[in-house]
Design a protein around this motif. Structure first.
Motif, short mmCIF file in Angstrom:
data_model
loop_
_atom_site.label_atom_id
_atom_site.label_comp_id
_atom_site.label_asym_id
_atom_site.label_seq_id
_atom_site.Cartn_x
_atom_site.Cartn_y
_atom_site.Cartn_z
N ASP A 184 85.57 -3.37 108.58
CA ASP A 184 85.04 -1.20 107.99
C ASP A 184 83.88 -1.58 108.68
O ASP A 184 82.62 -2.26 108.75
N PHE A 185 83.29 -0.27 109.40
CA PHE A 185 81.98 -0.29 109.78
C PHE A 185 81.20 0.30 108.98
O PHE A 185 81.26 0.72 107.81
N PRO A 186 80.07 -0.23 108.92
CA PRO A 186 78.71 0.14 108.22
C PRO A 186 78.80 1.72 108.73
O PRO A 186 78.70 2.31 109.38
N SER A 187 78.11 2.80 107.16
CA SER A 187 78.12 4.29 108.06
C SER A 187 77.35 4.70 108.55
O SER A 187 78.01 5.48 109.57
N GLU A 188 76.17 3.61 109.08
CA GLU A 188 75.71 4.57 110.59
C GLU A 188 76.89 4.32 111.79
O GLU A 188 76.87 5.48 112.33
N LEU B 39 80.52 6.68 115.40
CA LEU B 39 81.26 6.29 116.63
C LEU B 39 82.52 7.24 116.19
O LEU B 39 83.48 7.89 117.28
N ASN B 40 82.92 7.52 115.06
CA ASN B 40 83.65 9.41 114.49
C ASN B 40 83.26 10.35 114.78
O ASN B 40 84.09 11.44 115.52
N ASP C 15 87.94 9.96 112.61
CA ASP C 15 87.31 9.74 110.88
C ASP C 15 87.96 8.47 110.16
O ASP C 15 88.53 8.06 109.67
N TRP C 16 88.08 7.13 112.10
CA TRP C 16 88.20 5.70 110.90
C TRP C 16 87.37 4.76 110.32
O TRP C 16 86.31 5.89 110.20
N VAL D 94 77.55 -9.02 115.03
CA VAL D 94 76.78 -8.49 114.27
C VAL D 94 77.56 -8.58 113.18
O VAL D 94 78.75 -9.19 112.66
N GLU D 95 76.32 -8.60 111.62
CA GLU D 95 77.22 -9.01 110.77
C GLU D 95 78.68 -8.33 110.07
O GLU D 95 79.39 -9.04 110.06
N PHE D 96 78.64 -7.59 110.56
CA PHE D 96 80.20 -6.94 109.77
C PHE D 96 80.91 -7.23 110.56
O PHE D 96 82.27 -7.07 110.30
N LYS D 97 81.18 -8.12 112.08
CA LYS D 97 82.05 -8.40 112.41
C LYS D 97 82.17 -10.12 112.22
O LYS D 97 83.58 -10.39 112.82
#
Length: 199
Positions: free
Chosen positions: A113-117, A122-123, A129-130, A177-180
């Motif tokens: 999941d993408f972090p909100s920012e 990206l969207n 709106d992925w 990066v942390e989210f990956k």
């Protein structure tokens, strides 16, 4: 032409690593699927490329848009394109590499999941709106020479990377990066028989 520079006490937490510079200027879920063409709803279809050299080191590059962040090549899958063809295309577009062969793949989709920012940015860029990306990962063996790598890619897309290096699995994970990181850990675990890694 790539040049070599040294990084001292870098993000990889090692004293020195060979880095090639381009002088031309969360949450994760494992998705098992019977069909490679069935990623989960709400996620952008994407491929990831783990490119290894003859020493089983992994290609990783620094992102131009996220200072201090390194990653393996990845990119979106075009409409009606199969994941393997997308991986070959993305590798060429992002690194200029064509001397490589697929030797393994992760048999299921992996999502993050993408972090909100990041999602908002990206969207806006994609007009969509992925909530994140669903990735099919492929392991490639590099059969060329290092001077084949060109971070301008094949000239069809805007460059994404500034420097590159051959790294250990642990260094690749540290630089992401942390989210990956959860996806990277699973990818590197699946490919560990080819990497001499205990991840």
């Amino acid at each position: 032409m790539a040049v070599s520079v040294c990084i001292i006490n870098s993000i990889f937490r090692i004293s020195k690593t060979k880095v090639h510079q381009n002088t031309n200027r969360s949450s994760t879920r494992r998705i098992s699927s019977l069909s490679m063409d069935s990623p989960p709803q709400g996620y952008r279809r994407n491929v990831g490329i783990c490119l290894i050299n003859s020493n089983n080191k992994i290609f990783s590059a620094s992102r131009l848009d996220i200072p201090g962040s390194w990653q393996m090549p990845q990119g979106g899958i075009d409409e009606s394109e199969n994941p393997r063809d997308a991986a070959v295309r993305e590798l060429r577009e992002e690194t200029g590499v064509t001397s490589a062969e697929v030797i393994a793949e992760v048999p299921h989709w992996l999502t993050y999941d993408f972090p909100s920012e990041v999602r908002e940015k990206l969207n806006r860029q994609w007009g969509s709106d992925w909530k994140g990306q669903a990735q099919k990962w492929f392991l490639f063996r590099f059969t060329g020479k290092d001077d084949e790598v060109n971070l301008l890619g094949d000239g069809t897309e805007k460059p994404e990377f500034g420097e590159w290096s051959w790294l250990s699995p642990e260094q690749v994970l540290d630089g992401a990066v942390e989210f990956k990181k959860p996806v990277y850990k699973e990818v590197l675990t699946v490919f560990s028989p080819h990497l001499n890694s205990n991840l």
